[in-house]
Design a protein around this motif. Structure first.
Motif, PDB file in Angstrom:
ATOM      1  N   ASP A   1      44.205 135.333 -13.729  1.00  0.00           N
ATOM      2  CA  ASP A   1      43.720 137.111 -13.608  1.00  0.00           C
ATOM      3  C   ASP A   1      44.020 137.248 -12.170  1.00  0.00           C
ATOM      4  O   ASP A   1      44.706 138.407 -12.045  1.00  0.00           O
ATOM      5  N   LEU A   2      43.282 136.736 -11.380  1.00  0.00           N
ATOM      6  CA  LEU A   2      43.597 137.218 -10.391  1.00  0.00           C
ATOM      7  C   LEU A   2      44.193 136.301  -9.096  1.00  0.00           C
ATOM      8  O   LEU A   2      44.619 136.877  -7.993  1.00  0.00           O
ATOM      9  N   ALA A   3      45.414 135.868  -9.724  1.00  0.00           N
ATOM     10  CA  ALA A   3      46.390 135.212  -8.700  1.00  0.00           C
ATOM     11  C   ALA A   3      46.816 135.621  -8.309  1.00  0.00           C
ATOM     12  O   ALA A   3      47.433 137.280  -9.334  1.00  0.00           O
ATOM     13  N   THR A   4      48.336 135.867  -7.284  1.00  0.00           N
ATOM     14  CA  THR A   4      49.196 136.430  -6.761  1.00  0.00           C
ATOM     15  C   THR A   4      49.816 135.821  -8.126  1.00  0.00           C
ATOM     16  O   THR A   4      50.646 135.152  -8.180  1.00  0.00           O
ATOM     17  N   PRO A   5      50.966 137.022  -8.342  1.00  0.00           N
ATOM     18  CA  PRO A   5      51.889 136.734  -9.297  1.00  0.00           C
ATOM     19  C   PRO A   5      53.034 136.148  -8.656  1.00  0.00           C
ATOM     20  O   PRO A   5      53.046 136.058  -7.957  1.00  0.00           O
ATOM     21  N   ALA A   6      53.229 135.394  -9.587  1.00  0.00           N
ATOM     22  CA  ALA A   6      54.396 134.618  -9.751  1.00  0.00           C
ATOM     23  C   ALA A   6      55.679 135.991  -9.334  1.00  0.00           C
ATOM     24  O   ALA A   6      56.006 136.190 -10.220  1.00  0.00           O
ATOM     25  N   VAL A   7      56.561 135.220  -8.883  1.00  0.00           N
ATOM     26  CA  VAL A   7      57.790 136.556  -8.860  1.00  0.00           C
ATOM     27  C   VAL A   7      59.005 134.977  -9.333  1.00  0.00           C
ATOM     28  O   VAL A   7      59.105 134.170  -8.729  1.00  0.00           O
ATOM     29  N   LEU A   8      59.526 135.839 -10.036  1.00  0.00           N
ATOM     30  CA  LEU A   8      60.770 135.204 -10.836  1.00  0.00           C
ATOM     31  C   LEU A   8      61.871 136.222  -9.963  1.00  0.00           C
ATOM     32  O   LEU A   8      62.276 137.099  -9.852  1.00  0.00           O
ATOM     33  N   LEU A   9      63.184 135.357  -9.642  1.00  0.00           N
ATOM     34  CA  LEU A   9      64.309 136.083  -8.462  1.00  0.00           C
ATOM     35  C   LEU A   9      65.454 135.845  -9.241  1.00  0.00           C
ATOM     36  O   LEU A   9      65.967 134.956 -10.051  1.00  0.00           O
ATOM     37  N   LEU A  10      65.838 136.786 -10.168  1.00  0.00           N
ATOM     38  CA  LEU A  10      66.730 137.092 -10.923  1.00  0.00           C
ATOM     39  C   LEU A  10      68.009 137.322 -10.681  1.00  0.00           C
ATOM     40  O   LEU A  10      68.887 137.308  -9.383  1.00  0.00           O
ATOM     41  N   ASN A  11      68.888 136.945 -11.415  1.00  0.00           N
ATOM     42  CA  ASN A  11      70.635 136.297 -10.798  1.00  0.00           C
ATOM     43  C   ASN A  11      70.989 137.821  -9.929  1.00  0.00           C
ATOM     44  O   ASN A  11      71.136 138.962 -10.778  1.00  0.00           O
ATOM     45  N   ALA A  12      72.205 138.336  -9.207  1.00  0.00           N
ATOM     46  CA  ALA A  12      72.662 139.296  -9.189  1.00  0.00           C
ATOM     47  C   ALA A  12      73.631 139.086  -9.635  1.00  0.00           C
ATOM     48  O   ALA A  12      74.587 138.567  -9.173  1.00  0.00           O
ATOM     49  N   GLY A  13      74.445 140.060 -10.400  1.00  0.00           N
ATOM     50  CA  GLY A  13      75.506 139.893 -11.288  1.00  0.00           C
ATOM     51  C   GLY A  13      76.013 138.122 -11.788  1.00  0.00           C
ATOM     52  O   GLY A  13      75.381 137.838 -12.543  1.00  0.00           O
TER      53      GLY A  13
ATOM     54  N   LEU B   1      58.154 133.035   0.718  1.00  0.00           N
ATOM     55  CA  LEU B   1      56.893 133.385  -0.246  1.00  0.00           C
ATOM     56  C   LEU B   1      56.126 132.157  -0.102  1.00  0.00           C
ATOM     57  O   LEU B   1      54.860 132.228  -0.204  1.00  0.00           O
ATOM     58  N   ALA B   2      56.571 131.247  -0.787  1.00  0.00           N
ATOM     59  CA  ALA B   2      55.409 129.703  -0.906  1.00  0.00           C
ATOM     60  C   ALA B   2      55.129 129.395   0.499  1.00  0.00           C
ATOM     61  O   ALA B   2      53.752 128.944   0.831  1.00  0.00           O
ATOM     62  N   ALA B   3      56.007 130.069   1.787  1.00  0.00           N
ATOM     63  CA  ALA B   3      54.993 129.280   3.225  1.00  0.00           C
ATOM     64  C   ALA B   3      53.882 130.054   2.913  1.00  0.00           C
ATOM     65  O   ALA B   3      52.752 129.771   4.302  1.00  0.00           O
ATOM     66  N   ARG B   4      53.769 131.030   2.563  1.00  0.00           N
ATOM     67  CA  ARG B   4      53.006 132.663   2.714  1.00  0.00           C
ATOM     68  C   ARG B   4      52.077 131.956   1.202  1.00  0.00           C
ATOM     69  O   ARG B   4      51.162 132.728   1.025  1.00  0.00           O
ATOM     70  N   GLY B   5      52.323 130.723   0.528  1.00  0.00           N
ATOM     71  CA  GLY B   5      51.416 130.801  -0.069  1.00  0.00           C
ATOM     72  C   GLY B   5      52.238 131.717  -1.544  1.00  0.00           C
ATOM     73  O   GLY B   5      50.658 131.615  -2.578  1.00  0.00           O
ATOM     74  N   MET B   6      52.406 132.042  -2.052  1.00  0.00           N
ATOM     75  CA  MET B   6      53.756 132.731  -3.360  1.00  0.00           C
ATOM     76  C   MET B   6      54.571 131.331  -4.226  1.00  0.00           C
ATOM     77  O   MET B   6      54.896 131.045  -3.354  1.00  0.00           O
ATOM     78  N   THR B   7      54.397 131.793  -4.986  1.00  0.00           N
ATOM     79  CA  THR B   7      54.954 130.616  -6.254  1.00  0.00           C
ATOM     80  C   THR B   7      56.139 131.627  -6.959  1.00  0.00           C
ATOM     81  O   THR B   7      56.307 132.693  -7.239  1.00  0.00           O
ATOM     82  N   SER B   8      57.441 131.431  -6.087  1.00  0.00           N
ATOM     83  CA  SER B   8      58.821 131.648  -7.153  1.00  0.00           C
ATOM     84  C   SER B   8      59.456 130.819  -7.574  1.00  0.00           C
ATOM     85  O   SER B   8      59.014 129.492  -7.555  1.00  0.00           O
ATOM     86  N   LEU B   9      59.806 131.251  -8.771  1.00  0.00           N
ATOM     87  CA  LEU B   9      61.658 130.580  -9.206  1.00  0.00           C
ATOM     88  C   LEU B   9      62.692 131.177  -9.109  1.00  0.00           C
ATOM     89  O   LEU B   9      62.696 132.206  -9.753  1.00  0.00           O
ATOM     90  N   ARG B  10      63.970 130.395  -9.087  1.00  0.00           N
ATOM     91  CA  ARG B  10      65.315 130.907  -8.881  1.00  0.00           C
ATOM     92  C   ARG B  10      65.758 131.432 -10.033  1.00  0.00           C
ATOM     93  O   ARG B  10      65.815 129.137 -10.107  1.00  0.00           O
TER      94      ARG B  10
END
Length: 285
Positions: free
Chosen positions: A31-43, A61-70
């Motif tokens: 619960d204390l971790a930085t939220p993961a980012v979900l990148l949703l389709n544009a159209g 974002l990853a270079a700054r320590g954050m997880t994301s999913l495209r």
């Protein structure tokens, strides 16, 4: 260094996404971790994003320590369509929640959804039904003209004309065009009122949108709204959101890029956008 991994998601693996993680493990988990980012389709643009925006942002974002999913939603990019009676919006919500379920299996518990245009609509719809969403980054979300925005547009047009004669000529032509539009509307030939306001994009009624945003901020969802300079009178000043929704001032953050087009094509505009989102995300730590 950034670690990237292609994933198949969903109950039958029909969804495809690319996970980007920092090379070093997070300093905290759960619960204390930085939220993961979900990148949703544009159209219907696949997970690379317009002008590779999603790739650039995910890696930054990853270079700054954050997880994301495209993520590619059903029927977009490499994700297979799924037969059924769900609307596009309903299907997008199901897909996004499936992606969160998959990341939750790896320990992610909180999520920020990022979306441009229809992606912002899908992000809002998902956040409304899933409390794991703790943040939203919405690019050109629903926007509505105000009396002040119309006045700003008119003033800018008059300044651009220069001479009094040019202003009078333009004013006469504008009046004639509006009269013709009223006649056409009376005859049932004009575009609907919603199209005139939104440029053809379906948007919620203002009262519905106010209630939706109010419920999210009351729940504690952090929201960053980003507006380009492509919306005309629907958005032409930094704080126009609060002309319509004054109760949200101080509760939603806004960034306005008057020189940017809708998809942030120019490199300078895109770089400023990416930095704005990264800085905002770092404050979510």
């Amino acid at each position: 260094m950034v670690k990237e991994q292609a994933l198949q998601l969903g109950a039958d693996g029909h969804l495809v996404g690319v996970l980007a993680r920092p090379s070093a493990p997070p300093r905290v988990a759960g619960d204390l971790a930085t939220p993961a980012v979900l990148l949703l389709n544009a159209g219907v643009i696949h997970r690379v994003g317009p002008h590779r925006l999603h790739v650039i942002l995910a890696r930054r974002l990853a270079a700054r320590g954050m997880t994301s999913l495209r993520l590619d939603l059903s029927g977009i990019g490499d994700s297979r369509p799924v037969p059924g009676a769900l609307s596009f919006r309903e299907s997008a919500v199901v897909d996004t929640r499936s992606a969160m379920d998959r990341l939750a299996a790896d320990g992610e518990r909180r999520f920020v959804l990022f979306g441009l245009c229809s992606g912002s609509d899908n992000a809002l719809a998902t956040a409304a039904v899933d409390e794991r969403v703790v943040g939203l980054v919405l690019l050109d979300p629903p926007a509505y003209p105000t009396a002040r925005s119309r006045a700003r547009k008119l003033a800018a047009r008059v300044r651009g004309l220069g001479t009094a004669r040019a202003v009078l000529t333009w004013g006469g032509a504008t009046l004639a065009r509006r009269l013709r539009a009223r006649v056409d509307a009376a005859r049932g030939r004009a575009a609907g009122e919603d199209d005139a306001v939104t440029g053809g994009r379906g948007m919620p009624a203002i009262a519905e949108y106010r209630a939706r945003l109010g419920a999210l901020v009351e729940r504690g969802v952090a929201i960053l709204m980003v507006f380009s300079g492509a919306l005309g009178e629907r958005y032409n000043a930094t704080n126009q959101l609060f002309e319509l929704f004054p109760e949200l001032r101080g509760r939603i953050e806004v960034a306005y890029f008057p020189g940017a087009n809708h998809t942030f094509t120019e490199r300078d505009a895109q770089a400023q956008l990416v930095e704005t989102v990264c800085v905002w995300m770092e404050r979510r730590r």
